[in-house]
Design a protein around this motif. Structure first.
Motif, PDB file in Angstrom:
ATOM      1  N   ASP A   1     -22.971 -30.964  17.219  1.00 28.14           N
ATOM      2  CA  ASP A   1     -24.130 -30.959  18.118  1.00 28.14           C
ATOM      3  C   ASP A   1     -25.422 -30.501  17.450  1.00 28.14           C
ATOM      4  O   ASP A   1     -26.469 -31.096  17.629  1.00 28.14           O
ATOM      5  CB  ASP A   1     -23.856 -30.067  19.330  1.00 28.14           C
ATOM      6  N   SER A   2     -25.370 -29.444  16.683  1.00 30.13           N
ATOM      7  CA  SER A   2     -26.596 -28.868  16.140  1.00 30.13           C
ATOM      8  C   SER A   2     -26.930 -29.380  14.741  1.00 30.13           C
ATOM      9  O   SER A   2     -28.042 -29.187  14.275  1.00 30.13           O
ATOM     10  CB  SER A   2     -26.485 -27.346  16.079  1.00 30.13           C
ATOM     11  N   GLU A   3     -25.983 -29.990  14.092  1.00 28.59           N
ATOM     12  CA  GLU A   3     -26.126 -30.458  12.715  1.00 28.59           C
ATOM     13  C   GLU A   3     -26.447 -29.317  11.758  1.00 28.59           C
ATOM     14  O   GLU A   3     -27.087 -29.504  10.725  1.00 28.59           O
ATOM     15  CB  GLU A   3     -27.141 -31.597  12.621  1.00 28.59           C
ATOM     16  N   LYS A   4     -25.982 -28.115  12.104  1.00 28.39           N
ATOM     17  CA  LYS A   4     -26.126 -26.955  11.236  1.00 28.39           C
ATOM     18  C   LYS A   4     -25.041 -27.018  10.163  1.00 28.39           C
ATOM     19  O   LYS A   4     -23.858 -27.191  10.467  1.00 28.39           O
ATOM     20  CB  LYS A   4     -25.978 -25.677  12.054  1.00 28.39           C
ATOM     21  N   LEU A   5     -25.433 -26.863   8.884  1.00 26.28           N
ATOM     22  CA  LEU A   5     -24.486 -26.884   7.786  1.00 26.28           C
ATOM     23  C   LEU A   5     -23.552 -25.679   7.899  1.00 26.28           C
ATOM     24  O   LEU A   5     -24.001 -24.538   7.963  1.00 26.28           O
ATOM     25  CB  LEU A   5     -25.210 -26.877   6.442  1.00 26.28           C
ATOM     26  N   ILE A   6     -22.242 -25.934   7.915  1.00 27.90           N
ATOM     27  CA  ILE A   6     -21.232 -24.891   8.056  1.00 27.90           C
ATOM     28  C   ILE A   6     -20.604 -24.539   6.714  1.00 27.90           C
ATOM     29  O   ILE A   6     -20.402 -23.386   6.394  1.00 27.90           O
ATOM     30  CB  ILE A   6     -20.113 -25.351   9.031  1.00 27.90           C
ATOM     31  N   ASP A   7     -20.303 -25.557   5.933  1.00 27.43           N
ATOM     32  CA  ASP A   7     -19.595 -25.330   4.679  1.00 27.43           C
ATOM     33  C   ASP A   7     -19.715 -26.578   3.805  1.00 27.43           C
ATOM     34  O   ASP A   7     -20.092 -27.651   4.285  1.00 27.43           O
ATOM     35  CB  ASP A   7     -18.118 -25.041   4.953  1.00 27.43           C
ATOM     36  N   ILE A   8     -19.380 -26.417   2.541  1.00 28.95           N
ATOM     37  CA  ILE A   8     -19.304 -27.543   1.609  1.00 28.95           C
ATOM     38  C   ILE A   8     -17.953 -27.459   0.916  1.00 28.95           C
ATOM     39  O   ILE A   8     -17.602 -26.427   0.347  1.00 28.95           O
ATOM     40  CB  ILE A   8     -20.437 -27.512   0.567  1.00 28.95           C
ATOM     41  N   VAL A   9     -17.181 -28.526   1.005  1.00 29.60           N
ATOM     42  CA  VAL A   9     -15.866 -28.592   0.368  1.00 29.60           C
ATOM     43  C   VAL A   9     -16.052 -29.212  -1.012  1.00 29.60           C
ATOM     44  O   VAL A   9     -16.559 -30.332  -1.129  1.00 29.60           O
ATOM     45  CB  VAL A   9     -14.872 -29.423   1.217  1.00 29.60           C
ATOM     46  N   ASN A  10     -15.633 -28.472  -2.050  1.00 35.31           N
ATOM     47  CA  ASN A  10     -15.763 -28.945  -3.428  1.00 35.31           C
ATOM     48  C   ASN A  10     -14.416 -29.121  -4.131  1.00 35.31           C
ATOM     49  O   ASN A  10     -14.392 -29.550  -5.275  1.00 35.31           O
ATOM     50  CB  ASN A  10     -16.610 -27.955  -4.241  1.00 35.31           C
TER      51      ASN A  10
END
Length: 126
Positions: A40-49
């Protein structure tokens, strides 16, 4: 004559197997990371590397059966995933923290437009 029959049968079986394979994602490049945003908010939560996890997920999604969700009333996914190659967006898909089971054979966590992918792999986040 027998040799020609054998070759014909092998070719026919090969074509059948090739036709049964899914190629859902059609990615042109390798995925280097996956950005995870709130739906909904398009807030970045995490990045999977994690390369091994990314390869496993891409392989499972690419070869998964999909099921239509066009006639199913349900809440939207929890997250939006953006598969990227060196900063360039390659693919977007929804992710549900809980496995969805719509009772029509559709069981999984990953959703795109009107289809649920038969993949229940859990993201290594949170």
């Amino acid at each position: 004559m027998r040799k020609v029959k054998s070759i014909s049968i092998i070719l026919l079986l090969s074509l059948i197997l090739i036709g049964c394979q899914n190629n859902n994602l059609n990615l042109t490049d390798d995925v280097t990371n996956i950005e995870v945003y709130h739906w909904d908010s398009e807030k970045l939560i995490d990045i999977v590397n994690d390369k091994k996890f990314i390869e496993k997920l891409v392989n499972e999604l690419d070869n998964a059966r999909t099921h239509s969700t066009a006639n199913i009333d349900w809440a939207m996914p929890d997250y939006k995933l953006i598969f990227k190659h060196n900063g360039e967006a390659l693919y977007k898909i929804g992710y549900c923290t809980e496995v969805q089971n719509f009772g029509n054979g559709a069981v999984g966590r990953f959703w795109e437009h009107d289809k649920l992918y038969d993949v229940s792999l859990k993201l290594p986040i949170e």
